[in-house]
Design an enzyme around this catalytic site. Structure first.
Site, mmCIF file in Angstrom:
data_model
loop_
_atom_site.group_PDB
_atom_site.id
_atom_site.type_symbol
_atom_site.label_atom_id
_atom_site.label_comp_id
_atom_site.label_asym_id
_atom_site.label_seq_id
_atom_site.Cartn_x
_atom_site.Cartn_y
_atom_site.Cartn_z
ATOM 1 N N GLY A 135 -39.693 19.191 3.596
ATOM 2 C CA GLY A 135 -40.855 19.834 4.198
ATOM 3 C C GLY A 135 -41.566 20.715 3.184
ATOM 4 O O GLY A 135 -41.037 21.047 2.123
ATOM 5 N N CYS A 136 -42.791 21.086 3.505
ATOM 6 C CA CYS A 136 -43.596 21.870 2.560
ATOM 7 C C CYS A 136 -43.033 23.281 2.396
ATOM 8 O O CYS A 136 -42.835 23.754 1.279
ATOM 9 C CB CYS A 136 -45.051 21.889 3.008
ATOM 10 S SG CYS A 136 -45.310 22.286 4.755
#
Lengths: 345, 345, 345, 345
Positions: free
Chosen positions: B148-149
Site C-alpha cells: 500500500g502507499c
C-alpha cells in the site's frame, strides 16, 4: 468606537478590515502602512474599491491616541514592541497580532525570534489573548498578546484533556498543517504558485517560534514543564489550519466520554464546536469564520487519543480572535461582528 | 515480454499503462476492464488517443495465460483473490496492487477489509513487494503483493532506525497525508472538486486498512509486536503522499549521524534519496517518479526523531513499485522503464 | 420578515442561508429539502452546526404560505414551476434562482432545457431580476426570475455599450469561464477532484441554456434580434466567473471615454465597480461578495472593445442577486445584508 | 550527440532537462546558469538529486562550441541575441526558446519587447520552428526560433481553416488561457500562491508580445495582413494552455466536415490530435506530453466556427517543441524522446 490598524497591507490586517467593516460597534478610523502612506487603500487593494475610501497613514502614536480607542498591530516581529509602550502610556488599548509580547520567559523571544526582547515593563502588562482560557484577564487588559495560529489550534484542542489529567502531556506529538496565507504576503520561491501548488512540504521542523508559546501556556495552565514535539507543514490551500495531536491516555476513557467532557468544558464558549463521535472536522467547515472545530478519537489498540482541531488561520488564528478579544475588553457580546458563517463551498 | 493489466480504468491501472508504454522490455498486450469490455480505451480515456489503440477486454484467465507473461491487478479489494489462484496455476506471474494478499495474520484481512479472506494456499505464496527489504524473495516470487502507499512511505522512512535499535518502535506516531488520487476514481461527495478543493480533512482515524500491513512488516523485520498510531488525512492535491513520523530515540545520535546511517543503509537502492541536514522533502520533488525522498531531523529538546518521507502515491506507492517488482522478478535492471524524472513544476 | 428556502442542499441554497443569516430584516424560517426531510441541517452540513438549528422540511406550499413572506427556489430545472403557481396564488413572493421562468419566447424553454414549459399564465407574471436594468419592475413583482450567472456577468458587462450604440451587437463574442461550484453539488466524473484539478475544459459549446436568456434580454433592451457566440469553460477554482467579451466598435472611442461612460451609467448601482484604465478585474476581487467588477480595453489596432466582467457565481450570479431583488421588492436598501467585503486572500 | 542548455534555472530549461534525460540520442553535456555557476544542479533543484550530477556553468560560447552539437536557449528576452551570432559562426545549431529571433518585421521586436533588435544578419537565418508548417525549413536550419506558447496553440488550431479559405481571418477572436508556469519562475505578487490560487485574471490585454508573432505567421501562410484580437488570462493551474478561437465561416460546412478536413490536414503530424464531433479537449489530456489536442464546433445559429486547442505550455508550447525541432534538424524520427504519455490524473 474607533479602531486603528497597523500593518494593514498584510493578510491579517486585511482580515481585520473585513471583520471590522461588518462590526456594529466599531468604525475603522486609521489604517497604517508606512510603505504605502498617503496612497488610497483601494489602489493597493482593488477588492476594497468603494468599501474603504481612506488612505494609508504613516505610523504616528500621538495621532493614533488622539483618534482611536484601540490599535491592532498586524506587523512583522520586532515592530509592535517599538510603539506599544508609547501607546499604552497614552491610554490606548493595544491588541498585538505579532509574537512580540507573547513570550514571557527570559531570553525566549531573542532565542526563537532572533530579535531584541520588548521592554520588560510593557511585557509584564501583556495578557495572552486566548479567550477560552484567559477571558477574565482579557476583560481588563491594556495590552493583549493575540495568540499565534498554531498555538490557538493546539491549545484549544489539547488543554481540556491535559487539565483533566486524563492524558500525559509529556507524550504530546503535534502535526501542524497550514494553508499558505499563514506564510504571509511576502513573496518567496516556496510560496510561488507553481511551486506551492500540487505540493506539500515540511518546514522549520522543531524550530518554529510557536513551540515555546505553546509550552509557556501549558506551564501556566498545568504548572508543569513540557517539551512539545511539533512538526509544521505547508499545504496547498489559501486558508485553513489543522493540528493533529496524539497523546497517551492515562485513564481508560472512550471517545464518547471525552467528547462529552469537551462539550461540557466549552459549553460557555461560542466559537468551539466538538464533532460527534466518528466525525472529524475539515478546514472548509470553518473557513471565513471564527470557529474552532475539534474531533476526538480514542484508539483502544494503542490507548492513545487523537485530537484534530481546525481553524481558519486568519480568523480564529489571527484577526477573528483579535476582535473577539476586543469585544471582551470593551464589554461587548463575545460574538459581536463575528457571527459570519463559514464559506461553503 | 507481454503484460496484462486488470482494472485499467482506475488511476493505478492508468499509471501502469503510462509507465509500461515507456518500458523497453514490455509490451502491453491486454487491458481488462469488464465494465468497458469491447470499448476502445481512447473512448473512455481520450488522453490515450493514438497511444493505446486496443480495446478493453473482459476478464478471462485462460486467455490471459495464453497471451501474457505478467498480470497486474489494479482492482478494488476482493477482486484479485478470485482470479489469481487460477492464474498462478497457469504459470503466469501475478503482481497485485490491491490489498488482497498483503495480510498474512489470521482474520486480519476480514477484520480490516470486511471481505472474505483469500485462499490460504495462495496467500502463502505471496511475497510482500517492498524491494528495499524483500528484494531476494521478490526475484523468485510467483505472486507479489504490492505494498500500500502509506506502508511504503512509512516503512521506507522508519525501518532503518528501528532495525538499528536507535529508536523505540512502541513510541512511533505516524501522520499520513495523501493527495486525492489515493481515494481513487470512484466519485464521492468528499472527492467532489468544490468540497475537496481548499480543504483538508482527516478520515478513518485509527481504522485505515494500511495499519495492520505496517504492523505485520514491522513484526517480520524486528520480530516484535508493535501497535502503530496512524492518522490519515486528505490534502488538496492530485498526486503526492507524505508521512511525518515521530519516534523516541533510545541512543544519543545527531541528525548528521542518522542521515549518514540512512545513506549507507540505502546505498544499493536507486529510488531512495536521503535529504541533507536541514532540508526536508516535498511531494513535488518526486511527482511522476518512483523516488522516495526522506528527510531526517533530531529534536534535541525532546530527544525525538522526526522522519519525513514522500512518494508519488501512484508511482512508488502503486504502479511504479509494481514495475520495479516486475523488473526484479524478470532479472532486469531495477530502474528499467522507471528512469522518469520528477515533473517540476 | 420570514423566508423559506427550497433546495437548500445545493450550493445556491447554502449561499442564501449564509447571506440571510447576516441580514438584519430577515429570519430563515423554513428550509426545504425533500430528500433530507426531518433531518437536522447540521447533520448534512456540519459547517452550520450551532448556526442553523432547524430541520429540513418537505415541500408544502400551504405551510410555506402560512409561515413565510418570501420563498427562494434554488432547485434544478423543472421543480419550481410546479409549486410557484400555487404559492403566488397564496400571496407569497417567489424568487426563483432556477431557469424555469426566465425564457418567455415560445418553445424556448423546452428547446434549451428539455423540460416542459411552465404555465404561461405564471410565466407572464415573472420579472427578470437583473436590478441594474429592471429595478422598477422588480419593486412590484410577485414572481422574480433570478438571472443565470453567465447572463448576469455578460449583460452587466455589455449592455451599456450596446444601448449607447457605440458597438455592433451582432459582432459580440463571449468567452465564459466558470469555477466549479457553477456545476453544482451533484457528482460527476468531470467534477471529481482529481480530474477537475489542474485542468481546464470547454463544455456545451453553443448549447448552453444561458444563451437564449442573454439573447432575450438583449432583444428587450435594444429591440433587436442578436445571435450571440458564447463559449463556456470550466476553470479549476471553486467560486468565480469571468466573461471576456469582444465586440466591434462603431464609434471611435478611447478606453478612457468608455470607462467614463460606464461609471456614469452605473453611478446609482452600488454593486457595479468599473476598473480604472489599464487595470482588469480578477475573480478573487469579488469572491464572497455581491460585486460585479468590469474592466474595459479598447484595442485601437482592431477597433474592437474588450470588456471583462467578473462575479462570484454564487453571489451576484445567484444568491446575492436574489437577496438584492428581495430587498428591492420589500422596499429595503438595496445593499442590506449584502455589505460583505470580498474575501481576500 | 551532446546538448547544452542555457537558462536552465527557469521552467522551460528544467523541462528540456526532463525530456532530454529520456532521449535516446542526446546527452546533456552542459547546463548554463551564470547566476548559479559552479553550484551543483541538485543544490538548486533537489528534485534532480542523483539524476543530474553536474554543476551549472557560466556562459562561454567557445567552450559550448567545443563541447556540444546543439545549444538550447531558455532565457529571458534580450539574452540569446547576444550569444547566438557567435555560436552560429562557430557552427553550433542554436534553438532559441525566447522571442528574440521570432519577429522579422522592422521595428516589431523593439515595439513589443522593449529591447534592442537582434542583428539583422542573424535574424535572417532564423527559421520559425513550428514543425507542422515549417518542417522542411527546420530540417536544414542553423538557427531555430522556437514559437511562443500562445502562437503554437493558436496557429495549430486556426491555420488549417484559414488556409482552406473556409473562414474569414479578419474576424478571428482568440481567448487565451494560461496556467501559471507560463509566467515563469520569477516571483511576483500576481503569482504569489495565495493571490493566484482560487483566482482568474486577465492581463496585458491587446499588448501581449505573442500577438505580432501570430500575425507574422498568418501573413506568411496566407499572404494577407490580419489584425488579431487576442485576450490573455491567468488560470490557477501549473501547466496547461487553452486557446478558444471564434471565427466567421465563409463556407457552409458542418462540424463533421471540418473535423474530417483537419484530420486529413494533420495526418502526417504525430503530435496533433483532432477530437471527435461533440467532444472538446481539456488541458489535463495533454499534460506532460507534446500533444496539441484540437476540438471543433460549428454554431449554425451564428455561422461561426469555434476551435479549441490545448497544449502543455512547457512541452508543445516550449521545451517539447524545441526537441521536436532538434529531431527534425538532426534527421531523427520526429517523436524520438517525446513519446511520453500525458500524465493522468
Amino acid at each position: 468606537m474607533k479602531a486603528g490598524i497597523v500593518g494593514a497591507s498584510g493578510y491579517s490586517g486585511l482580515e481585520l478590515i473585513r471583520i471590522l467593516l461588518n462590526h456594529p460597534n466599531i468604525t475603522i478610523d486609521t489604517i497604517v502602512s508606512p510603505s504605502n502612506a498617503e496612497v488610497k487603500v483601494e489602489e493597493i487593494f482593488p477588492h476594497l474599491t468603494d468599501i474603504v475610501t481612506i488612505q494609508f497613514d504613516s505610523l504616528d502614536c500621538q495621532m493614533l491616541a488622539n483618534r482611536v480607542d484601540v490599535v491592532f498591530f498586524a506587523t512583522p516581529a520586532g515592530v509592535s514592541s517599538e510603539s506599544i509602550p508609547t501607546l499604552i502610556d497614552l491610554g490606548v488599548l493595544c491588541i498585538d497580532l505579532s509574537g512580540d509580547f507573547r513570550l514571557k520567559g527570559e531570553g525566549l523571544y531573542e532565542e526563537w525570534y532572533k530579535h531584541a526582547s520588548p521592554p520588560m515593563k510593557t511585557l509584564e502588562k501583556a495578557v495572552y489573548g486566548l479567550p477560552e482560557f484567559y477571558r477574565e484577564e482579557i476583560s481588563t487588559a491594556t495590552l493583549i498578546a493575540n495568540p499565534g495560529c498554531y498555538p490557538t489550534a493546539t491549545l484549544l484542542g489539547i488543554l481540556p484533556i491535559i487539565k483533566q489529567k486524563w492524558a500525559d502531556p509529556t507524550t504530546l506529538i503535534v502535526d501542524g498543517k497550514s494553508g499558505l496565507s499563514g506564510a504571509g504576503r511576502k513573496m518567496s520561491q516556496v510560496t510561488h504558485y507553481t511551486e506551492a501548488n500540487e505540493n506539500m512540504s515540511a518546514y522549520k521542523l522543531g524550530k518554529h517560534q510557536h513551540i515555546p508559546e505553546i509550552e509557556e501556556v501549558l506551564r501556566d495552565q498545568i504548572d508543569k514543564d513540557v517539551q512539545v514535539s511539533f512538526s509544521t507543514h505547508l499545504i496547498p490551500l489559501t486558508r485553513g489550519m489543522m493540528c493533529t495531536m496524539v497523546i497517551d491516555l492515562t485513564e481508560d476513557k472512550t471517545s464518547f466520554e471525552i467528547i462529552d467532557y469537551y462539550r461540557s468544558f466549552y459549553k460557555d464558549h461560542p466559537f468551539i464546536r466538538i464533532m460527534p463521535e466518528g466525525k472529524w472536522p475539515n478546514t472548509k467547515g470553518v473557513s471565513g469564520s471564527n470557529y474552532c472545530d475539534i474531533g476526538i478519537s480514542v484508539d483502544s489498540r494503542t490507548t492513545r487519543l487523537t485530537v484534530i482541531s481546525v481553524i481558519d488561520n486568519l480568523m480564529k488564528g489571527a484577526a477573528g480572535q483579535a476582535v473577539q478579544n476586543m469585544n471582551l475588553r470593551f464589554g461587548l457580546q463575545e460574538r459581536t461582528g463575528l457571527e459570519l458563517s463559514p464559506i461553503f463551498p
